[in-house]
Design a protein around this motif. Structure first.
Motif, PDB file in Angstrom:
ATOM      1  N   ILE A  15     111.421  50.881  53.457  1.00 36.20           N
ATOM      2  CA  ILE A  15     111.375  51.521  54.775  1.00 36.20           C
ATOM      3  C   ILE A  15     112.452  52.598  54.797  1.00 36.20           C
ATOM      4  O   ILE A  15     113.608  52.339  54.437  1.00 36.20           O
ATOM      5  CB  ILE A  15     111.626  50.493  55.888  1.00 36.20           C
ATOM      6  N   ALA A  16     112.088  53.805  55.223  1.00 35.20           N
ATOM      7  CA  ALA A  16     113.034  54.920  55.270  1.00 35.20           C
ATOM      8  C   ALA A  16     113.428  55.209  56.712  1.00 35.20           C
ATOM      9  O   ALA A  16     112.567  55.314  57.598  1.00 35.20           O
ATOM     10  CB  ALA A  16     112.416  56.159  54.637  1.00 35.20           C
ATOM     11  N   ILE A  17     114.732  55.284  56.952  1.00 38.92           N
ATOM     12  CA  ILE A  17     115.262  55.678  58.263  1.00 38.92           C
ATOM     13  C   ILE A  17     115.810  57.098  58.132  1.00 38.92           C
ATOM     14  O   ILE A  17     116.638  57.371  57.256  1.00 38.92           O
ATOM     15  CB  ILE A  17     116.372  54.711  58.715  1.00 38.92           C
ATOM     16  N   TYR A  18     115.322  57.977  59.004  1.00 40.06           N
ATOM     17  CA  TYR A  18     115.807  59.359  58.954  1.00 40.06           C
ATOM     18  C   TYR A  18     116.585  59.671  60.229  1.00 40.06           C
ATOM     19  O   TYR A  18     116.091  59.487  61.354  1.00 40.06           O
ATOM     20  CB  TYR A  18     114.649  60.359  58.820  1.00 40.06           C
ATOM     21  N   CYS A  19     117.810  60.154  60.042  1.00 41.05           N
ATOM     22  CA  CYS A  19     118.672  60.544  61.162  1.00 41.05           C
ATOM     23  C   CYS A  19     119.134  61.987  60.950  1.00 41.05           C
ATOM     24  O   CYS A  19     119.394  62.407  59.823  1.00 41.05           O
ATOM     25  CB  CYS A  19     119.901  59.640  61.253  1.00 41.05           C
ATOM     26  N   ARG A  20     119.218  62.707  62.049  1.00 46.17           N
ATOM     27  CA  ARG A  20     119.674  64.098  61.958  1.00 46.17           C
ATOM     28  C   ARG A  20     120.466  64.445  63.193  1.00 46.17           C
ATOM     29  O   ARG A  20     120.140  64.010  64.306  1.00 46.17           O
ATOM     30  CB  ARG A  20     118.482  65.055  61.853  1.00 46.17           C
ATOM     31  N   VAL A  21     121.499  65.241  62.992  1.00 45.83           N
ATOM     32  CA  VAL A  21     122.253  65.757  64.117  1.00 45.83           C
ATOM     33  C   VAL A  21     122.760  67.142  63.742  1.00 45.83           C
ATOM     34  O   VAL A  21     123.141  67.399  62.613  1.00 45.83           O
ATOM     35  CB  VAL A  21     123.437  64.830  64.489  1.00 45.83           C
ATOM     36  N   SER A  22     122.675  68.057  64.723  1.00 48.19           N
ATOM     37  CA  SER A  22     123.224  69.393  64.526  1.00 48.19           C
ATOM     38  C   SER A  22     124.540  69.481  65.265  1.00 48.19           C
ATOM     39  O   SER A  22     124.928  68.565  65.992  1.00 48.19           O
ATOM     40  CB  SER A  22     122.257  70.454  65.053  1.00 48.19           C
ATOM     41  N   THR A  23     125.261  70.576  65.111  1.00 47.19           N
ATOM     42  CA  THR A  23     126.567  70.731  65.775  1.00 47.19           C
ATOM     43  C   THR A  23     126.413  70.643  67.280  1.00 47.19           C
ATOM     44  O   THR A  23     127.207  70.003  67.970  1.00 47.19           O
ATOM     45  CB  THR A  23     127.189  72.085  65.397  1.00 47.19           C
ATOM     46  N   ASP A  24     125.342  71.263  67.810  1.00 46.48           N
ATOM     47  CA  ASP A  24     125.113  71.229  69.257  1.00 46.48           C
ATOM     48  C   ASP A  24     124.754  69.825  69.727  1.00 46.48           C
ATOM     49  O   ASP A  24     125.162  69.390  70.806  1.00 46.48           O
ATOM     50  CB  ASP A  24     123.985  72.185  69.646  1.00 46.48           C
ATOM     51  N   LYS A  85     107.258  53.179  55.260  1.00 42.97           N
ATOM     52  CA  LYS A  85     107.381  53.614  56.654  1.00 42.97           C
ATOM     53  C   LYS A  85     108.519  54.613  56.765  1.00 42.97           C
ATOM     54  O   LYS A  85     109.509  54.524  56.035  1.00 42.97           O
ATOM     55  CB  LYS A  85     107.675  52.425  57.585  1.00 42.97           C
ATOM     56  N   VAL A  86     108.385  55.533  57.726  1.00 44.47           N
ATOM     57  CA  VAL A  86     109.454  56.471  58.066  1.00 44.47           C
ATOM     58  C   VAL A  86     109.752  56.294  59.539  1.00 44.47           C
ATOM     59  O   VAL A  86     108.843  56.408  60.374  1.00 44.47           O
ATOM     60  CB  VAL A  86     109.062  57.929  57.768  1.00 44.47           C
ATOM     61  N   LEU A  87     111.045  56.005  59.874  1.00 42.72           N
ATOM     62  CA  LEU A  87     111.449  55.761  61.262  1.00 42.72           C
ATOM     63  C   LEU A  87     112.416  56.840  61.728  1.00 42.72           C
ATOM     64  O   LEU A  87     113.335  57.229  60.993  1.00 42.72           O
ATOM     65  CB  LEU A  87     112.134  54.396  61.395  1.00 42.72           C
ATOM     66  N   VAL A  88     112.202  57.293  62.978  1.00 43.03           N
ATOM     67  CA  VAL A  88     113.158  58.194  63.645  1.00 43.03           C
ATOM     68  C   VAL A  88     113.318  57.711  65.082  1.00 43.03           C
ATOM     69  O   VAL A  88     112.467  56.984  65.602  1.00 43.03           O
ATOM     70  CB  VAL A  88     112.668  59.661  63.644  1.00 43.03           C
ATOM     71  N   THR A  89     114.402  58.143  65.719  1.00 41.24           N
ATOM     72  CA  THR A  89     114.593  57.761  67.123  1.00 41.24           C
ATOM     73  C   THR A  89     113.724  58.600  68.044  1.00 41.24           C
ATOM     74  O   THR A  89     113.146  58.111  69.008  1.00 41.24           O
ATOM     75  CB  THR A  89     116.064  57.929  67.542  1.00 41.24           C
ATOM     76  N   LYS A  90     113.626  59.897  67.763  1.00 41.47           N
ATOM     77  CA  LYS A  90     112.803  60.812  68.555  1.00 41.47           C
ATOM     78  C   LYS A  90     112.091  61.766  67.605  1.00 41.47           C
ATOM     79  O   LYS A  90     112.574  62.043  66.496  1.00 41.47           O
ATOM     80  CB  LYS A  90     113.671  61.613  69.541  1.00 41.47           C
ATOM     81  N   LEU A  91     110.955  62.292  68.041  1.00 41.85           N
ATOM     82  CA  LEU A  91     110.188  63.207  67.208  1.00 41.85           C
ATOM     83  C   LEU A  91     110.991  64.446  66.824  1.00 41.85           C
ATOM     84  O   LEU A  91     110.864  64.968  65.712  1.00 41.85           O
ATOM     85  CB  LEU A  91     108.904  63.639  67.934  1.00 41.85           C
ATOM     86  N   ASP A  92     111.860  64.912  67.760  1.00 39.55           N
ATOM     87  CA  ASP A  92     112.588  66.140  67.460  1.00 39.55           C
ATOM     88  C   ASP A  92     113.698  65.946  66.429  1.00 39.55           C
ATOM     89  O   ASP A  92     114.320  66.906  65.985  1.00 39.55           O
ATOM     90  CB  ASP A  92     113.149  66.781  68.728  1.00 39.55           C
ATOM     91  N   ARG A  93     113.946  64.656  66.030  1.00 40.14           N
ATOM     92  CA  ARG A  93     114.929  64.421  64.967  1.00 40.14           C
ATOM     93  C   ARG A  93     114.410  64.949  63.626  1.00 40.14           C
ATOM     94  O   ARG A  93     115.173  65.449  62.805  1.00 40.14           O
ATOM     95  CB  ARG A  93     115.261  62.939  64.831  1.00 40.14           C
ATOM     96  N   ILE A 116     106.950  56.388  62.540  1.00 40.59           N
ATOM     97  CA  ILE A 116     107.269  55.718  63.806  1.00 40.59           C
ATOM     98  C   ILE A 116     108.432  56.432  64.479  1.00 40.59           C
ATOM     99  O   ILE A 116     109.474  56.680  63.855  1.00 40.59           O
ATOM    100  CB  ILE A 116     107.665  54.242  63.564  1.00 40.59           C
ATOM    101  N   SER A 117     108.239  56.754  65.772  1.00 35.29           N
ATOM    102  CA  SER A 117     109.312  57.282  66.609  1.00 35.29           C
ATOM    103  C   SER A 117     109.497  56.317  67.765  1.00 35.29           C
ATOM    104  O   SER A 117     108.586  56.141  68.591  1.00 35.29           O
ATOM    105  CB  SER A 117     108.964  58.682  67.120  1.00 35.29           C
ATOM    106  N   ILE A 118     110.668  55.648  67.849  1.00 34.61           N
ATOM    107  CA  ILE A 118     110.813  54.540  68.791  1.00 34.61           C
ATOM    108  C   ILE A 118     110.935  55.003  70.231  1.00 34.61           C
ATOM    109  O   ILE A 118     110.521  54.299  71.150  1.00 34.61           O
ATOM    110  CB  ILE A 118     111.997  53.628  68.394  1.00 34.61           C
ATOM    111  N   ASN A 119     111.493  56.188  70.492  1.00 35.86           N
ATOM    112  CA  ASN A 119     111.625  56.666  71.868  1.00 35.86           C
ATOM    113  C   ASN A 119     110.270  56.923  72.511  1.00 35.86           C
ATOM    114  O   ASN A 119     110.049  56.617  73.668  1.00 35.86           O
ATOM    115  CB  ASN A 119     112.455  57.952  71.915  1.00 35.86           C
ATOM    116  N   GLU A 120     109.351  57.540  71.739  1.00 36.54           N
ATOM    117  CA  GLU A 120     108.036  57.874  72.266  1.00 36.54           C
ATOM    118  C   GLU A 120     107.016  56.756  72.031  1.00 36.54           C
ATOM    119  O   GLU A 120     105.834  56.940  72.343  1.00 36.54           O
ATOM    120  CB  GLU A 120     107.513  59.159  71.622  1.00 36.54           C
ATOM    121  N   SER A 121     107.480  55.615  71.469  1.00 38.34           N
ATOM    122  CA  SER A 121     106.569  54.516  71.107  1.00 38.34           C
ATOM    123  C   SER A 121     105.408  55.049  70.279  1.00 38.34           C
ATOM    124  O   SER A 121     104.242  54.736  70.495  1.00 38.34           O
ATOM    125  CB  SER A 121     106.039  53.813  72.373  1.00 38.34           C
ATOM    126  N   PHE A 122     105.752  55.902  69.317  1.00 36.79           N
ATOM    127  CA  PHE A 122     104.769  56.594  68.503  1.00 36.79           C
ATOM    128  C   PHE A 122     104.706  55.957  67.125  1.00 36.79           C
ATOM    129  O   PHE A 122     105.699  55.930  66.393  1.00 36.79           O
ATOM    130  CB  PHE A 122     105.164  58.081  68.382  1.00 36.79           C
TER     131      PHE A 122
END
Length: 491
Positions: A15-24, A85-93, A116-122
């Motif tokens: 299972i792959a968890i993908y996280c991303r954050v920009s400076t903003d 599986k690929v998991l993110v918190t939100k689609l925009d991640r 799977i995007s858990i915020n959008e139950s997607f």
């Protein structure tokens, strides 16, 4: 933060968890890397997935595109069949662009990976997830169509002004969005047209000759049969812009020609390398009856063009005689293979002698016998071509009228099309007799020159080198009886 690497064997997928954050994003609540990772790990626990997920984390990267190091590694792992599986918190991640997001989801689906995007139950494995995906896909396709239509209109506008829209073709260079002739390559283009039209060489023979001489095509690649054919059919070499001629058949992945009414044709838009008459002659030759490659290279002078006078079938070589005194025969293929023709075989050397003698007589009979026939042939061809051109112009104008009444084009576009139609009508009204008389002397000189060249070739060159030149002029030879043959020219 470092990325955890997987030590799993190739027997199962992780299972792959993908996280991303920009400076903003870092200043926004709920988007920190720690928060994303914690929520996704908790989701895995709640779902009862016991395997330890593998983290792919892009720290300080925007979602404006997919050029992110850990996202690339994730995509590579998916392609290698390592991910379930690929998991993110939100689609925009994973992407803020809908088209990029859908392309990634398509990739995951191709390799049987749930997204799977858990915020959008997607979840693409569930019916609601697939429904959402369908809606997103429809929106994306609408956007793609809008982009394509805008691009088409911009290109159409530029094409009508004679602007070059893509990479420069062989023989030209693009300088400040203008095509200019590259003389070294232009000389090669002229040689290719000459080899095809006057020396009788085919696409393959031309490509082979260029490669043997070490002459590269564009970008230092070798010449191919297809490259030679495309060069010989490209109207840019006579200075004409022809845009929107072909499209790609998505079902079969092949280039197909569009309806002529959809073409954008601008004559004299660019400097020409080949004169228009030569270019048109090449196109006419391509439409003539093709001779099989094997017949072109056979060591028999009339192979591929000799026809039976009784049934019209081709005549091929066979052998007869004793082991010490074998001789060649031309036999009707219908007699030889089917027994449906009663034509007798002819000694090949005799038939070839009859042909040579008859061909030499052509040089003395042009003025007295051939001119009326040539004039009539040229007249009929001119009339037919004009009728076709006028019909196409009338159909194109009719479509423009419909487009104008529907508000799709401006009045100026319609007026321009009307002027073009009037020009074609004016050309069609000119009597062909006058036009052909003006070109008659040129036609005579061309015929005499070709006949002399072929006669010289027959006397001096090997058969294999003579035949391509012969085939540019002689369409077929029909043998009716002893010393009774008919020579049919392409003219």
């Amino acid at each position: 933060m470092n990325v955890h690497t997987s030590s799993a064997s190739s027997e199962y997928r992780f299972i792959a968890i993908y996280c991303r954050v920009s400076t903003d994003d870092q200043v926004k609540e709920g988007t920190s890397l720690e928060d994303q990772e914690s929520r996704l790990l908790s989701y895995c626990t709640a779902m009862g997935w016991k395997d330890t997920p593998v983290l792919f984390i892009d720290d300080g990267y925007s979602a404006k595109d997919t050029d992110r190091p850990q996202l690339k590694k994730l995509v590579e792992a998916v392609k290698n069949g390592e991910v379930s599986k690929v998991l993110v918190t939100k689609l925009d991640r994973i992407s803020r662009k809908l088209l990029d997001l859908l392309n990634l989801i398509d990739l995951f689906s191709e390799y049987d990976v749930s997204f799977i995007s858990i915020n959008e139950s997607f979840d693409t494995n569930t019916p609601p997830g697939r429904l959402t995906l369908s809606v997103l896909g429809a929106v994306a396709e609408f956007e793609r169509t809008r982009i394509r239509d805008r691009a088409y209109e911009n290109m159409l506008h530029s094409a009508k002004k004679g602007k070059w829209l893509t990479q420069s073709p062989y023989g030209y260079r693009l300088e400040e969005k203008t095509l200019v002739i590259h003389e070294n390559e232009a000389n090669i283009v002229r040689d290719i047209y000459n080899m095809y039209l006057h020396k009788g060489l085919g696409f393959y023979a031309i490509a082979r000759q260029l490669n043997e001489k070490g002459i590269p095509s564009r970008y230092n690649k070798e010449w191919s049969l297809r490259a030679v054919k495309l060069l010989l059919t490209n109207p840019i070499y006579k200075g004409t812009l022809a845009w929107n001629r072909v499209t790609v058949d998505e079902k079969h992945g092949k280039r197909v020609e569009r309806d002529k009414e959809d073409w954008v044709i601008v004559d004299d838009a660019f400097p020409s390398i080949i004169n228009k008459e030569t270019w048109e002659d090449v196109q006419k030759k391509m439409k003539q009856v093709k001779i099989a490659p094997r017949a072109q290279t056979s060591p028999h002078l009339l192979g591929g063009i000799l026809k039976c006078g009784r049934c019209g079938s081709g005549m091929s070589i066979s052998w007869s005689g004793s082991k010490t005194k074998r001789y060649r025969l031309y036999r009707c293929s219908a007699y030889k293979n089917k027994g449906t023709c009663t034509s007798k075989p002819y000694r090949a050397n005799k038939v070839e002698e009859w042909f040579k003698e008859g061909f030499k007589q052509l040089s003395t009979s042009i003025d007295t016998e051939m001119i009326p026939q040539l004039i009539e042939t040229q007249q009929n061809e001119t009339i037919n071509n004009r009728e076709k051109k006028l019909k196409n112009a009338e159909e194109r104008y009719k479509r423009k009228v419909e487009a104008y009444t529907s508000g799709l084009i401006e009045l100026s576009d319609l007026e321009k099309e009307k002027k073009q139609l009037d020009k074609v009508k004016e050309e069609a009204s000119v009597k062909p007799d006058k036009i052909e008389q003006e070109n008659l002397e040129k036609l005579q000189r061309e015929l005499e020159s070709k006949i002399k060249s072929i006669i010289d070739a027959i006397e001096i060159l090997p058969v294999e080198e003579t035949k391509p030149l012969l085939h540019t002029f002689v369409k077929k030879v029909i043998v009716y009886n002893e010393e009774e043959i008919e020579i049919v020219l392409h003219y």
